[in-house]
Design an enzyme around this catalytic site. Sequence first.
Site, short mmCIF file in Angstrom:
data_model
loop_
_atom_site.label_atom_id
_atom_site.label_comp_id
_atom_site.label_asym_id
_atom_site.label_seq_id
_atom_site.Cartn_x
_atom_site.Cartn_y
_atom_site.Cartn_z
N HIS A 1 5.49 -11.97 6.30
CA HIS A 1 5.40 -11.56 4.90
C HIS A 1 6.80 -11.30 4.36
CE1 HIS A 1 5.13 -7.98 7.44
NE2 HIS A 1 5.79 -7.34 6.49
N GLN B 1 9.93 -4.93 11.71
CA GLN B 1 8.61 -5.49 11.40
C GLN B 1 7.51 -4.64 12.03
OE1 GLN B 1 8.08 -9.60 12.59
NE2 GLN B 1 6.09 -9.77 11.56
N HIS C 1 8.88 -9.17 1.49
CA HIS C 1 8.83 -8.05 0.54
C HIS C 1 9.55 -8.47 -0.74
CE1 HIS C 1 7.76 -4.82 3.57
NE2 HIS C 1 8.23 -5.77 4.38
N ILE D 1 0.82 -1.21 0.00
CA ILE D 1 0.00 0.00 0.00
C ILE D 1 0.86 1.27 0.00
CG2 ILE D 1 -0.26 0.37 2.50
CD1 ILE D 1 -3.30 0.61 2.00
P1 AMP Z 1 6.98 -4.69 7.72
O1 AMP Z 1 7.71 -3.47 8.19
O2 AMP Z 1 7.93 -5.72 7.15
O3 AMP Z 1 6.05 -5.26 8.76
O4 AMP Z 1 6.13 -4.22 6.47
C1 AMP Z 1 4.76 -4.05 6.50
C2 AMP Z 1 4.38 -3.58 5.12
O5 AMP Z 1 2.99 -3.76 4.97
C3 AMP Z 1 4.68 -2.10 4.85
O6 AMP Z 1 5.51 -1.98 3.70
C4 AMP Z 1 3.30 -1.49 4.62
O7 AMP Z 1 3.30 -0.47 3.64
C5 AMP Z 1 2.49 -2.70 4.19
N1 AMP Z 1 1.06 -2.64 4.46
C6 AMP Z 1 0.45 -2.34 5.63
N2 AMP Z 1 -0.89 -2.41 5.50
C7 AMP Z 1 -1.13 -2.79 4.22
C8 AMP Z 1 -2.31 -3.04 3.46
N3 AMP Z 1 -3.53 -2.91 4.00
N4 AMP Z 1 -2.19 -3.41 2.17
C9 AMP Z 1 -0.96 -3.53 1.61
N5 AMP Z 1 0.19 -3.31 2.26
C10 AMP Z 1 0.12 -2.94 3.56
#
Ligand code: AMP
Length: 113
Positions: A99, A93, A101, A32
């Site tokens: 997840h 995180q 990336h 997002i």
């Molecule tokens: P992390 O820091 O590895 O936990 O990354 C979380 C990622 O999730 C970030 O890059 C956010 O931009 C992404 N994110 C959070 N909410 C959403 C959502 N609803 N749809 C898509 N990506 C999201």
Amino acid sequence: MKNDCVFCGIVAGAIASSKVYEDDQVIVINDINPKAKVHMLILPKHHISSVSEIEEIDAPLMGHMIMVAKKIADEAGLKGYKLLINVNKEGGQVVFHVHMHLLGGRHIHIAEC
Ligand code: AMP
């Protein structure tokens, strides 16, 4: 499925997302808030909070996530890319549902570890 988990909500279809790929084990969505020209997230349908919580039984799933990342990257025409998993708050995180990336489209340098 964890009720207060945003990615479980996406997997269940209760929260909207830009879905790129789905199979029985994982879904792939566009991030997002993209940090690169191509920025997707590969997430398991099954809730696991963090890589720090995975067990031996999760090894095939983690391997499958990499295979799916490779397939998606190939389909996107990426010649090179980065796969990144942030682990726990101290590892950057933010969303506590495992997840990976997938980042590509230009050279990205990890400036801070
Ligand atoms: P992390 O820091 O590895 O936990 O990354 C979380 C990622 O999730 C970030 O890059 C956010 O931009 C992404 N994110 C959070 N909410 C959403 C959502 N609803 N749809 C898509 N990506 C999201």
